[in-house]
Scaffold this active site. Structure first.
Site, PDB file in Angstrom:
ATOM      1  N   MET A 118       0.864  -1.191   0.156  1.00 44.04           N
ATOM      2  CA  MET A 118       0.104  -0.070   0.029  1.00 44.04           C
ATOM      3  C   MET A 118       0.936   1.312  -0.117  1.00 44.04           C
ATOM      4  SD  MET A 118      -3.534  -0.694   1.761  1.00 44.04           S
ATOM      5  CE  MET A 118      -3.267  -0.635   3.501  1.00 44.04           C
ATOM      6  N   GLY A 119       2.168   1.082  -0.322  1.00 44.02           N
ATOM      7  CA  GLY A 119       3.204   2.267  -0.515  1.00 44.02           C
ATOM      8  C   GLY A 119       3.688   2.634   0.856  1.00 44.02           C
ATOM      9  N   HIS A 138       9.203  -3.609   3.334  1.00 42.21           N
ATOM     10  CA  HIS A 138       9.184  -3.799   1.822  1.00 42.21           C
ATOM     11  C   HIS A 138      10.054  -4.060   1.311  1.00 42.21           C
ATOM     12  CE1 HIS A 138       5.871  -1.026   3.174  1.00 42.21           C
ATOM     13  NE2 HIS A 138       4.963  -2.183   2.756  1.00 42.21           N
ATOM     14  N   GLY A 166       4.595 -10.305   4.180  1.00 45.46           N
ATOM     15  CA  GLY A 166       5.370 -10.200   5.340  1.00 45.46           C
ATOM     16  C   GLY A 166       4.597 -10.869   6.553  1.00 45.46           C
ATOM     17  N   GLU A 167       5.330 -11.262   7.439  1.00 47.49           N
ATOM     18  CA  GLU A 167       4.727 -12.143   8.780  1.00 47.49           C
ATOM     19  C   GLU A 167       4.463 -11.301   9.880  1.00 47.49           C
ATOM     20  OE1 GLU A 167       7.621 -15.250   9.988  1.00 47.49           O
ATOM     21  OE2 GLU A 167       7.273 -16.425   8.171  1.00 47.49           O
ATOM     22  N   SER A 219       6.368  -0.409  10.190  1.00 43.17           N
ATOM     23  CA  SER A 219       4.885  -0.111   9.462  1.00 43.17           C
ATOM     24  C   SER A 219       4.951   1.200   8.885  1.00 43.17           C
ATOM     25  CB  SER A 219       3.956  -0.195  10.677  1.00 43.17           C
ATOM     26  OG  SER A 219       2.793   0.291  10.109  1.00 43.17           O
ATOM     27  N   SER A 220       4.010   1.276   7.984  1.00 46.96           N
ATOM     28  CA  SER A 220       4.040   2.503   7.121  1.00 46.96           C
ATOM     29  C   SER A 220       3.330   3.544   8.152  1.00 46.96           C
ATOM     30  CB  SER A 220       3.028   2.212   5.938  1.00 46.96           C
ATOM     31  OG  SER A 220       3.667   1.381   5.086  1.00 46.96           O
ATOM     32  N   GLN A 228      -3.446 -11.728   8.334  1.00 49.24           N
ATOM     33  CA  GLN A 228      -3.563 -11.732   7.016  1.00 49.24           C
ATOM     34  C   GLN A 228      -2.955 -12.674   5.934  1.00 49.24           C
ATOM     35  OE1 GLN A 228      -3.131  -7.582   5.005  1.00 49.24           O
ATOM     36  NE2 GLN A 228      -1.416  -8.286   4.194  1.00 49.24           N
TER      37      GLN A 228
END
Ligand code: DC
Length: 510
Positions: free
Chosen positions: A29-30, A36, A150-151, A188-189, A156
């Site tokens: 999600m950028g 990432h 990613g874990e 985290s973003s 998810q």
């Protein structure tokens, strides 16, 4: 390959149709960070597939409007980061591209009810349905071979694995462990939205989980109440903290070798999640099967690739047979046998050639135990109750703290019935005889006529499968692989994929 940025669904379909190699797909999600980057670079290092990164903030997975509006967007930088770390193509669709209004072909997917009725699913209504819907859409457009996740978002990952399974999509999930920042908090973003004070709260929370892991390693238990008390005393607002089975997300039981301690906390407007895996012992792979099924070759390679200990239990039965023969012991006589078993020590030592030497009472018997003479008596000796009791105990001692791949006949059924992965390797009798004939470890087999070799293998199969105590048998939960038409590497890769599906990558981190 020319690096491309693709924005429209028609363009991605054209691009896909013109690509003949397999695709590694990394959905994001950028606002890309080191987590990432690790996903993209892992995909690049794993194979020579084409790497496609997607950047799409999926409105369907936001249950809160302001969370969606505040979601950090840094497209230009994301493009640079993706290309610099191994992306060959970047897909940046608009919401209308992914969800064209009035398009009846868009399937809205419901996430698995069992898996989404726990942890984040309880408080984020519709979130996982949104995740499944967008990933299903993207997978159908991109048709990748591998999906990199990613874990960190473990729930998810489980839900998407279930989606792939139920929709029968031909995609393998590859995962990477949670990437953490210098202070232990998961990358985290959303971290950019944290104030200094909020960041301190998540740091305390993450470190409390890491401490729980250390305590678990010694005490083998988790004290949820105690952790909640400690966090509450520090004014941390806990949404949930649960100790669960890592795959079903049901309450963890004492029998679970691996479990997950997962939590979510609220820091102002931001909700942050973290988890750790707890392990009673390191993982065990059990590989059983008849003579010549390829067990030894495959097991050794797996041990090397996964950095696990290699345990050849057949060599233990062979070594014992060698000693009984050499000392001329009448193994039918129970008392005599029990006496000799008391003084026996069997050891494996690496001989530097990626192989092991086998010692029994300090005799190195690596080569002798492969002779036809030993092969012809080992099944009989291994059917004796006292012999099995003694060797199974020895094998369990070796595997006490896990971290091994063991091969034999009764590993999944008797020696390590709680192994995380059980594989039953077989092959046709013709194939197995051919393999034994070309076995460099056994000169006798090489010299023997193929039909004679077949007869001997059949006899050993019969004896091993029909003995009274722990006969050669596929465990109920073992996965059978018939190896005739596969190369060694293909079998090894299959087993490693199965292992990776069952063992979170994160458990490899000390
Ligand atoms: O895998 P191998 O051919 O080296 O094994 C030799 C014999 O040892 C086999 O025919 C049966 C016995 N065996 C056993 O009974 N249980 C095991 N776990 C491993 C081997």
């Amino acid at each position: 390959m020319k690096k491309v940025i693709i924005r429209k669904t028609e363009e991605i379909e054209n691009w896909r149709n013109n690509i003949s190699s397999d695709i590694n797909f990394i959905p994001t999600m950028g606002n890309l960070h080191n987590g990432h980057i690790k996903l993209i670079s892992t995909a690049k290092d794993d194979n020579s597939n084409v790497n496609l990164v997607s950047i799409f903030v999926n409105p369907l997975q936001f249950d809160n409007k302001s969370d969606l509006e505040n979601y950090p967007q840094t497209i230009d930088n994301d493009i640079k980061i993706s290309f610099a770390n191994g992306a060959d193509a970047i897909f940046i669709p608009s919401t209308e591209d992914i969800y064209p209004p009035n398009n009846k072909n868009i399937k809205f997917i419901k996430a698995s009810l069992e898996l989404s009725s726990a942890l984040c699913g309880l408080n984020r209504i519709g979130h996982f349905d949104g995740v499944c819907t967008v990933i299903y859409r993207l997978l159908n457009l991109i048709k990748p071979k591998n999906l990199y996740l990613g874990e960190k978002d473990w729930q998810q990952l489980l839900i998407l694995r279930n989606l792939i399974l139920t929709k029968k999509l031909n995609v393998a999930i590859k995962s990477i462990p949670t990437q953490r920042d210098f202070d232990g908090i998961p990358l985290s973003s959303r971290n950019v939205n944290l104030s200094k004070n909020e960041r301190e709260l998540i740091r305390v929370f993450s470190n409390e989980l890491l401490l729980a892991k250390k305590i678990f390693q010694q005490e083998k238990k988790v004290n949820l109440k105690e952790i909640i008390k400690k966090l509450s005393a520090k004014k941390i607002s806990i949404e949930y903290l649960e100790h669960l089975h890592p795959y079903t997300l049901q309450q963890s039981s004492v029998e679970d070798n691996i479990s997950i301690l997962a939590g979510a906390i609220r820091c102002g407007e931001t909700r942050l999640i973290d988890h750790i895996f707890l392990m009673r012992r390191r993982p065990i792979i059990a590989i059983d099967g008849p003579a010549g099924s390829g067990k030894s070759t495959v097991t050794k390679l797996i041990a090397k690739k996964l950095k696990l200990l290699y345990l050849d239990t057949g060599a233990m039965y062979r070594a014992l047979s060698w000693l009984l023969k050499k000392e001329n012991i009448d193994y039918q006589k129970e008392k005599k046998l029990q006496n000799i078993l008391k003084g026996i020590s069997i050891m494996f030592k690496s001989n530097g050639n990626a192989n092991q030497d086998v010692f029994i009472n300090n005799y190195c018997v690596t080569n002798e135990i492969r002779s036809q003479e030993i092969s012809s008596i080992v099944s009989k000796i291994s059917s004796i109750k006292e012999v099995r009791k003694f060797l199974v105990e020895e094998q369990r001692k070796i595997g006490e703290s896990g971290g091994l791949v063991a091969e034999g006949r009764d590993i999944g059924t008797t020696v390590f019935p709680d192994a995380e992965l059980k594989v039953f390797l077989t092959a046709s009798i013709d194939e197995r005889a051919k393999r034994r004939k070309s076995d460099k470890k056994s000169e006798d087999s090489q010299k023997m006529d193929l039909n004679k070799l077949k007869e001997l293998i059949k006899r050993r199969d019969f004896e091993d499968s029909n003995r009274e105590i722990s006969p050669l048998k596929k465990a109920n939960d073992a996965i059978e692989i018939i190896t005739d038409k596969y190369s060694i590497d293909e079998v090894v890769d299959k087993i490693i994929d199965l292992y990776n599906e069952r063992i979170p990558k994160e458990t490899e981190i000390k």
